[in-house]
Every structure is written in structure tokens, then in C-alpha cells.
Write a protein that holds these residues in place. Structure first.
Motif, mmCIF file in Angstrom:
data_model
loop_
_atom_site.group_PDB
_atom_site.id
_atom_site.type_symbol
_atom_site.label_atom_id
_atom_site.label_comp_id
_atom_site.label_asym_id
_atom_site.label_seq_id
_atom_site.Cartn_x
_atom_site.Cartn_y
_atom_site.Cartn_z
ATOM 1 N N LYS A 79 0.724 -1.187 0.049
ATOM 2 C CA LYS A 79 -0.251 -0.002 0.440
ATOM 3 C C LYS A 79 0.730 1.393 0.193
ATOM 4 C CE LYS A 79 -2.326 0.542 4.009
ATOM 5 N NZ LYS A 79 -2.078 1.956 4.467
ATOM 6 N N SER A 118 1.783 3.948 -3.334
ATOM 7 C CA SER A 118 1.070 5.648 -2.299
ATOM 8 C C SER A 118 2.677 6.085 -3.237
ATOM 9 C CB SER A 118 0.869 5.874 -1.178
ATOM 10 O OG SER A 118 -0.174 5.282 -1.035
ATOM 11 N N ARG A 171 3.299 8.963 -5.987
ATOM 12 C CA ARG A 171 3.570 10.970 -5.901
ATOM 13 C C ARG A 171 4.483 10.951 -6.970
ATOM 14 N NH1 ARG A 171 3.726 8.642 -0.023
ATOM 15 N NH2 ARG A 171 1.592 9.357 1.352
ATOM 16 N N LEU A 201 -9.957 3.653 -1.980
ATOM 17 C CA LEU A 201 -8.317 3.869 -1.725
ATOM 18 C C LEU A 201 -7.706 3.430 -3.745
ATOM 19 C CD1 LEU A 201 -6.110 3.831 0.419
ATOM 20 C CD2 LEU A 201 -6.003 1.101 0.014
ATOM 21 N N ASP A 218 -13.672 5.329 11.376
ATOM 22 C CA ASP A 218 -12.884 6.316 10.788
ATOM 23 C C ASP A 218 -13.016 6.522 9.347
ATOM 24 O OD1 ASP A 218 -13.134 8.950 12.070
ATOM 25 O OD2 ASP A 218 -11.070 8.986 11.815
ATOM 26 N N GLN A 245 -10.078 5.006 8.407
ATOM 27 C CA GLN A 245 -8.505 4.979 8.744
ATOM 28 C C GLN A 245 -8.669 3.410 7.601
ATOM 29 O OE1 GLN A 245 -6.647 8.124 8.236
ATOM 30 N NE2 GLN A 245 -8.451 8.977 9.399
ATOM 31 N N ILE A 246 -7.615 3.880 6.813
ATOM 32 C CA ILE A 246 -7.427 2.186 6.309
ATOM 33 C C ILE A 246 -6.280 1.086 6.654
ATOM 34 C CG2 ILE A 246 -6.112 1.182 4.336
ATOM 35 C CD1 ILE A 246 -8.695 3.399 3.359
ATOM 36 N N PRO A 279 -6.439 14.010 9.134
ATOM 37 C CA PRO A 279 -5.315 13.600 9.027
ATOM 38 C C PRO A 279 -5.954 11.928 7.878
ATOM 39 C CG PRO A 279 -6.461 13.059 11.235
ATOM 40 C CD PRO A 279 -6.573 14.389 10.622
ATOM 41 N N PHE A 280 -4.849 11.103 7.458
ATOM 42 C CA PHE A 280 -6.301 10.032 6.201
ATOM 43 C C PHE A 280 -4.098 9.409 6.578
ATOM 44 C CE2 PHE A 280 -6.502 7.712 1.981
ATOM 45 C CZ PHE A 280 -7.272 6.290 2.963
ATOM 46 N N SER A 281 -4.895 8.368 6.764
ATOM 47 C CA SER A 281 -3.642 6.700 6.742
ATOM 48 C C SER A 281 -2.738 6.832 5.119
ATOM 49 C CB SER A 281 -3.947 5.827 6.994
ATOM 50 O OG SER A 281 -5.324 5.452 6.400
ATOM 51 N N ASP A 282 -3.674 7.364 4.076
ATOM 52 C CA ASP A 282 -2.614 7.129 3.086
ATOM 53 C C ASP A 282 -2.760 8.779 2.027
ATOM 54 O OD1 ASP A 282 -1.715 3.861 2.541
ATOM 55 O OD2 ASP A 282 -3.556 3.947 4.079
ATOM 56 N N PRO A 283 -2.153 9.334 2.834
ATOM 57 C CA PRO A 283 -2.018 10.527 2.267
ATOM 58 C C PRO A 283 -1.472 10.620 0.445
ATOM 59 C CG PRO A 283 -0.659 10.364 3.667
ATOM 60 C CD PRO A 283 -1.387 9.508 3.704
ATOM 61 N N GLN A 333 2.834 14.588 5.396
ATOM 62 C CA GLN A 333 2.576 12.857 5.365
ATOM 63 C C GLN A 333 2.718 12.730 7.135
ATOM 64 O OE1 GLN A 333 4.553 9.457 3.226
ATOM 65 N NE2 GLN A 333 4.932 11.465 1.681
ATOM 66 N N GLU A 347 0.401 11.298 10.375
ATOM 67 C CA GLU A 347 0.573 10.258 11.361
ATOM 68 C C GLU A 347 0.082 10.879 12.281
ATOM 69 O OE1 GLU A 347 4.128 8.818 10.170
ATOM 70 O OE2 GLU A 347 4.039 7.976 7.836
ATOM 71 N N LEU A 389 -2.986 11.363 13.592
ATOM 72 C CA LEU A 389 -3.997 9.876 13.978
ATOM 73 C C LEU A 389 -3.267 9.276 14.958
ATOM 74 C CD1 LEU A 389 -4.076 8.374 10.317
ATOM 75 C CD2 LEU A 389 -5.500 9.347 11.661
ATOM 76 N N THR A 422 -7.114 11.497 16.081
ATOM 77 C CA THR A 422 -7.675 12.521 15.598
ATOM 78 C C THR A 422 -8.645 12.420 14.660
ATOM 79 O OG1 THR A 422 -6.144 14.501 15.689
ATOM 80 C CG2 THR A 422 -7.754 14.880 14.434
ATOM 81 N N THR A 423 -10.139 12.151 14.502
ATOM 82 C CA THR A 423 -11.191 11.354 13.539
ATOM 83 C C THR A 423 -11.642 12.523 13.381
ATOM 84 O OG1 THR A 423 -12.585 11.482 15.442
ATOM 85 C CG2 THR A 423 -11.334 9.443 15.363
ATOM 86 N N VAL A 424 -12.658 12.368 12.325
ATOM 87 C CA VAL A 424 -13.435 13.482 11.184
ATOM 88 C C VAL A 424 -14.413 14.071 12.949
ATOM 89 C CG1 VAL A 424 -15.682 13.661 10.029
ATOM 90 C CG2 VAL A 424 -13.662 11.760 8.916
#
Lengths: 401, 290
Positions: A174, A178, A182, A287, A299, A301-302, B68-72, B80, B84, B87, B91-93
Motif C-alpha cells: 500500500k 502511494s 507521488r 483507496l 473512521d 482510516q485504512i 488526517p488520513f492514513s494514505d495521503p 504525511q 501520522e 492519527l 484525530t477522527t472526522v
């Protein structure tokens, strides 16, 4: 069954509710350019002839469909046939897609190729075609995968590729994808992104599927010839991103009597983070450019994933599989790490074939089902060979020294 | 196919919300809007309101609040790492919305939520739009949601009175810029260059042609972002854009001084420096080509 094989994806890359294109805006035009180039070559006889020649003379197609008699007798039920993609040059089906995309890259005038890799098989296949076509090659690979697939890292470097270690998240496929995206967001003018599975933003799921269809096209012809005109009862393939499985399944989609089952990585158990079984633990989401079933927390998140086989260790799954699953045309199940390791051992002992741990998941499913299916025929896609996994097999079988 | 660059004019977006007011106020004051990005919850959710306060005191006009997102996939290493950290701090929506709710007790600065699609998809478009509007969010930008897939999202957001911001880039054809702008409210975000977010030493020469092309496609304010990290970048873009987005430069400061009580003062000073670079008098309007 309606004309499912030819109706998808639509122009926006959608497979029913799945697929599509969810990409950084900077990449929309490069993706549209790739789509236009691909659509132009799809029915171009010269392109297809050149690819067929490469398949025949360079990568070793057609691959055999082998009747695994000893394994079938041992299990005492279904007759098992193995589609031997493991015999291809570089040791896995990944080369099918890479040869096709290399021709695309050349046609688009791209001199640099980037790719992600999990198990390293796609990275090796990419490095190989880049050597063959004289293209610069950069492969992104998670540091955890680099550790567990070190032989493939060396192979890529030997082939002239630059292997870049990715340190983020779970440090697996994964994160490698990404990082490749990029790179591409800044390099698309000179660079082709050689995505390795039936994933990502449109048109990748379409392109990769089409270049992998040769697996199923051959298997279908070979089975018809061997059986005097009948089709197999069941197709079995492992599903990481899903390229080897969609390649096997797709040419059979219209054959309503042929069942198909995709096998995901059950890892070490059903808890979130312990497996990569998207269809049992995942929910629809987006994703890395595509909508599909995704392992995620509440939430959005993956989730982290785990599998003994790096090639199946991914939180999402190719969108066409999500569509086939919701249609009920294909079924999906999972095998644990232990099942896969045991299957690798059984296939080695009974047929003299050491499978990749990814493919061993498909073998494990065949082993599970065969005793209950006397008189039935299974085609199992042996998508890769096990040389790259010798270290892991050895760690797990200390009794063999 | 080339489309005549000036031929498409989407219907102007009516907007009397805080975002539009901020641009109007900047116009009257003779400056361009400073749009400050920070990741919500970095380094911790209970610090974010204080950091926004510092950015506002320094002259920021609009806040882009990163979810924040796990896979930006569109972000460079600085953001990035911020994701991290956020998270890790939980921090959630939902928590991002609570941060805005708290902010609204003391500040009316416009807030645009800046997120990847999946967390918002999981929260639910309808619920997100309703909850965001009720706590005082003004708009949102979802980096990996292209207009082809955005219909449901845009209608829910607009129904709750929220602005949707979308990106245009140097690779975006003129006809598509017009379509994207037609989906936007508040402002259109022009990406200064290829690549991901992050600090760069110079602003690509592609930025000005893109701003001119975007201007031809919309009557909305246009903001420029990605890579703007120095006062001279502000001075370069001020004649051509109504707003400038600064992200990684602030986020890097937050990273370097997160345990330091002086962080707020440093952020305020950096914002002030950038805002000074955005002074711009309408007399130079001709430069924009209007």
C-alpha cells in the motif's frame, strides 16, 4: 448471465458501483492520455501481434495446463489442473502485464518507468521489461517487503532497476503504491507508471485485466482440447489486487456453468489487522484511485493488513472482483497463513512443484474442496513459483533444517 | 482538441458566506487572502484551536483544516508526517468537527476542511454536510474526489450551505477547468505545479499561465497553492491570484516546535510575514488581465 464480460468497465472506468477514477487532479489528464493510447492499441493488429510474439518468444507462452494426477488421487475427489504461470520468464504471471505496458510506454514515448511491488514479482517483471526495452526503471517497495523478499530486491538491482525503500505505515504494498503515485504526480511527462495489479484509477484495472486475460483464454482452449469439449467446473485463483485471478476468470465469465472462487489472505486470524480478506472484513470505500471493498476502521482510516505472502498483503481489492462478488458471479473465500504453508508443502511433495505463497492460497482452497467434489474438475491458477519464498518456507519448516 | 480558452463561463456561484466575505474584505484592504493550512490534531487535538488563533492573529484570512488520513497520496513528507502525528493523537472526522465547534466560540475565521475522500465517505456525505454546517465549517476540499464522481457529495454540501472547493492544475484542459470551476463554491484552488505538497524554492512558471486560464473560466476568486513557502512567493503570485495557500511551511514549524510554548508566537510571526507579501493594490489590476 448478461453480457458481463464486455459491458464493463464503462467509459468512466466503473464496474457497477465500483472502480472509477479517484486521482489527484494533476493525474487526470495523464490517465486520460493513457486510456486513449490503450484504446487505440486494443484493436490494433500490429500491437497485438508484437505482444503475442513477445509472449511466445520471450516470456514462454503458452504456459501448460497440467493435470495434477498425484495430488488429485491423494485428495480423492476432484481432478485438479494447474495453469502453470509459474513457468513464465521471471517466475510469475506479472510479466504478461509488464510486456503489454512496456509496449504502451514505448508508444507514448515515455523513457522512464516506475512501479510498486509487494512480493517483488511485479518489480522483477518491470525491471526485466525495462532492461529489454532500454527504459529507466525505479521500483518502490515497502521496507518490510524488502526484508522478506530480499532475493527479488537483488534480482531487480541486477536487472538495472533502482529499488527505493518506502518507510511508512505498514511498509508494504500500500505504501509503495502511494509513493509511486507521488512520483508520477511530478514525473508524468517523461514517466509511465507501470501499475502491477488490476487496481488503481481507471484505466489501470481495464489495462491490467486485458493483458492478463491470456491466462484464461489459454486455459479455456487447453481444457476444451484435453477434455474433448467440456469446460472445468471450478476455477480457483488467489486474490491480492486480483490480476492473476481476473486474468483467469474473465474469459470464462460467459460460461455460466463454470464456477469461480477467489482466495484472499486469511493471515493469522479474523481480527482487523491480522489478515487481508477484504470481502469478509472490508466495506466499500476509496483507496488509491478506485472504489472497492477496503479494510478500514470506523473512521475510514485504512487498516493495516497481514499475510505471510507479501503479494496478497493489501487493504483493497481490484474493483472488478468487487463487482463480480456483488453480482454473485464469483465467490471469494480466504485461507490462513498456515493453510498456505501446508499447501505449498503438499504441492511440493505430490507434484514436484514449489508454488509461490500467493499461489499456495489457491492450492489450499483446492485441497479443501477437492475431497467433497468427486467427478468435478478444478483449474487452479499457479500464478508464481516459490523460489522467492524459500526463506519464509524454511523459517516455518524448521524440521527440514 | 483545443477549446477556445475564453469561451466557457459557468454560472457564477452565489455565495454570501464567510469565505466570500473574507475575499471581499481582502479586496477592500488592498491585499490577497492568506489561506493557512494545518493538520487538525497535530500535535494534539486540544492544541489546534490555539494554533489557528495564532495563524489568525498573524493575518491569515482562511483556514484549511486538514483531516488526517492514513494514505495521503497527494502529500509530500511534511504533511504525511503531520497526518501520522494527528492519527496517533486520536484525530477522527468527529474530533475535527469538535475542534471547529470549539473554535467558533472565539473566532469567525472561515474554515475549509481539507480531506481525502474515504474518511468523509465513511462518515457519510449527508451526515458530514449536516454536522459540518452545524459546527461552523464553511466548505471542504476532497483531494482525491474528481468531479466525475462528485455529484452526490456536491449536492449534499450545497444543500447544507457549504462550499465545495476543487483543484485545477497545469495539466487540466481549459474546458475541464470551466467544468471544475462550475462545481466550486467560495474559491477555485489552482495547483502551482506538478508533484505533491511540500516546500519548494521557486514557484513554477506554470503557475501564472494556469492562473490566467482559471480566471478566464470563472468569476470566483482563485487561490494558488502547493509549494508556496516564502514571502517572495507571495509577492510573485499576488498580482495573479486572490488567495495564496501556505501549508508545509506552517506544518514544518509545528513539527519542529510542537513541544515549545513559543510555537504560537512563531506561527503568528510567519503568517504575518506571508501576509505582508500579499499586499496588493487594485491599481495593478491590469496585470491580471481583467
Amino acid at each position: 448471465m448478461p453480457e458481463i464480460a464486455s459491458s464493463v468497465p464503462d467509459e468512466l472506468g466503473r464496474f457497477g458501483d465500483f472502480g472509477g477514477r479517484y486521482a489527484p487532479e494533476i493525474l487526470v489528464t495523464p490517465l486520460e492520455d493513457l486510456d486513449a493510447t490503450y484504446r487505440a492499441v486494443r484493436d490494433d493488429a500490429g500491437f497485438q501481434a508484437e505482444l503475442a510474439t513477445l509472449f511466445r518468444q520471450y516470456s514462454g507462452r503458452p504456459t501448460p495446463l497440467f493435470h495434477a494426477r498425484r495430488l488429485s488421487e491423494h485428495l480423492g475427489g476432484a481432478s485438479i489442473y494447474l495453469k502453470r504461470e509459474d513457468l513464465l520468464h521471471t517466475g510469475a504471471h506479472k510479466i504478461n502485464n509488464c510486456l503489454g505496458q512496456a509496449l504502451l510506454a514505448r508508444r507514448m514515448g515515455k523513457r522512464r518507468v516506475i512501479a510498486e511491488t509487494g512480493a517483488g514479482q511485479h518489480g522483477v517483471a518491470t525491471a526485466t521489461v525495462c532492461a529489454l526495452f532500454d527504459l529507466d526503471c525505479v521500483v518502490y517497495m515497502g521496507s518490510e517487503d524488502i526484508r522478506r523478499q530480499e532475493l527479488n530486491v537483488f534480482r531487480m538491482r541486477l536487472l538495472g532497476a533502482d529499488v527505493v525503500s518506502v518507510e511508512a505505515g505498514s511498509c508494504t504494498l500500500k505504501e509503495a503504491i502511494s509513493e509511486a503515485m507521488r512520483d508520477w504526480a511530478g514525473s508524468f511527462e517523461t514517466t509511465h507508471y507501470m501499475l502491477g495489479s488490476a487496481l488503481g484509477p481507471h484505466p489501470y484495472p481495464l489495462i491490467v485485466r486485458d493483458f492478463q486475460r491470456v491466462i484464461g483464454v489459454e486455459a479455456r482452449e487447453q481444457f476444451l482440447a484435453a477434455s474433448g469439449g467440456s469446460l472445468p467446473d471450478l476455477l480457483i485463483a488467489c486474490v491480492g489486487g486480483g490480476s492473476n485471478s481476473i486474468g483467469l476468470f474473465h474469459p470464462f465469465l460467459q460460461d455460466g456453468d463454470v464456477a469461480m472462487v477467489g482466495v484472499e489472505a486469511g493471515g493469522r486470524g479474523p481480527g482487523l489487522g491480522d489478515h487481508a480478506a477484504r470481502f469478509s472484513g472490508g466495506l466499500p470505500g476509496v483507496l488509491q484511485g478506485t472504489k472497492s471493498y477496503i479494510l478500514q476502521d470506523e473512521d475510514g482510516q485504512i487498516a493495516l493488513t497481514h499475510s505471510v505472502s507479501a503479494g496478497l498483503d493489501y487493504a483493497s481489492v481490484g474493483p472488478e472482483h468487487a463487482w463480480l462478488r456483488d453480482l454473485g458471479r464469483a465467490r471469494y473465500t480466504s485461507c490462513t497463513d498456515t493453510d498456505a504453508l501446508d499447501a505449498a508443502s503438499v504441492l511440493s511433495r505430490y507434484e514436484g512443484i514449489i508454488p509461490a505463497l500467493e499461489s499456495a492460497h489457491a492450492v489450499a482452497e483446492a485441497i479443501r474442496r477437492a475431497p467433497q467434489a468427486p467427478g468435478k474438475t478444478f483449474v487452479v491458477n499457479l500464478s508464481g513459483r516459490g523460489d522467492k519464498d524459500i526463506g519464509i518456507l524454511r523459517e516455518n519448516m524448521p524440521e527440514l533444517g | 482538441m483545443r477549446v477556445a480558452e475564453s469561451s466557457v463561463t459557468p454560472s457564477p456561484q452565489l455565495n454570501s458566506g464567510r469565505i466570500a466575505q473574507a475575499f471581499t474584505r481582502c479586496d477592500l484592504e488592498g491585499s490577497r487572502a492568506l489561506i493557512a493550512f494545518l493538520t487538525a490534531g497535530d500535535p494534539s487535538p486540544d492544541r489546534t484551536v490555539s494554533l489557528i488563533g495564532a495563524l489568525e492573529r498573524g493575518g491569515s484570512d482562511i483556514i484549511e483544516l486538514g483531516v488526517p488520513f492514513s494514505d495521503p497520496i497527494a502529500d509530500g513528507p511534511v504533511i504525511q508526517r503531520a497526518s501520522e502525528r494527528a492519527l496517533r493523537s486520536g484525530t477522527t472526522v468527529r474530533k475535527v468537527l469538535r475542534i471547529v465547534e470549539e473554535l467558533r466560540r472565539t473566532s469567525q475565521i472561515p474554515v475549509v476542511a481539507f480531506s481525502y475522500l474515504n474518511p468523509v465517505l465513511r462518515y457519510g456525505f449527508e451526515r458530514f454536510a449536516a454536522d459540518a454546517a452545524s459546527v461552523g465549517v464553511d466548505g471542504a476540499l476532497l483531494t482525491d474526489l474528481n468531479i466525475e464522481e462528485a455529484a452526490g457529495y456536491v449536492s449534499e454540501m450545497n444543500a447544507s450551505g457549504l462550499d465545495c472547493v476543487f483543484l485545477v492544475t497545469q495539466t487540466t484542459p481549459q474546458e475541464r477547468i470551466a467544468r471544475i470551476a462550475g462545481h466550486c463554491g467560495g474559491f477555485v484552488y489552482a495547483v502551482s505545479r506538478a508533484g505533491v505538497t511540500g516546500v519548494r524554492s521557486s514557484i513554477a512558471s506554470d503557475a501564472v499561465p494556469l492562473l490566467r486560464r482559471t480566471r478566464r473560466a470563472t468569476s470566483l476568486p482563485v487561490a494558488i497553492g502547493f509549494g508556496l513557502s516564502q514571502r517572495r512567493h507571495m509577492e510573485e503570485v499576488a498580482p495573479f491570484a486572490e488567495g495564496a495557500v501556505v501549508g508545509s511551511a506552517f506544518v514544518r514549524l509545528i513539527e519542529e516546535h510542537s513541544r515549545d510554548e513559543s510555537l504560537e508566537a512563531r506561527l503568528e510571526a510567519l503568517a504575518r510575514e506571508f501576509k505582508r507579501g500579499l499586499d496588493w493594490s487594485p491599481a495593478s489590476d491590469a496585470a491580471v488581465g481583467r
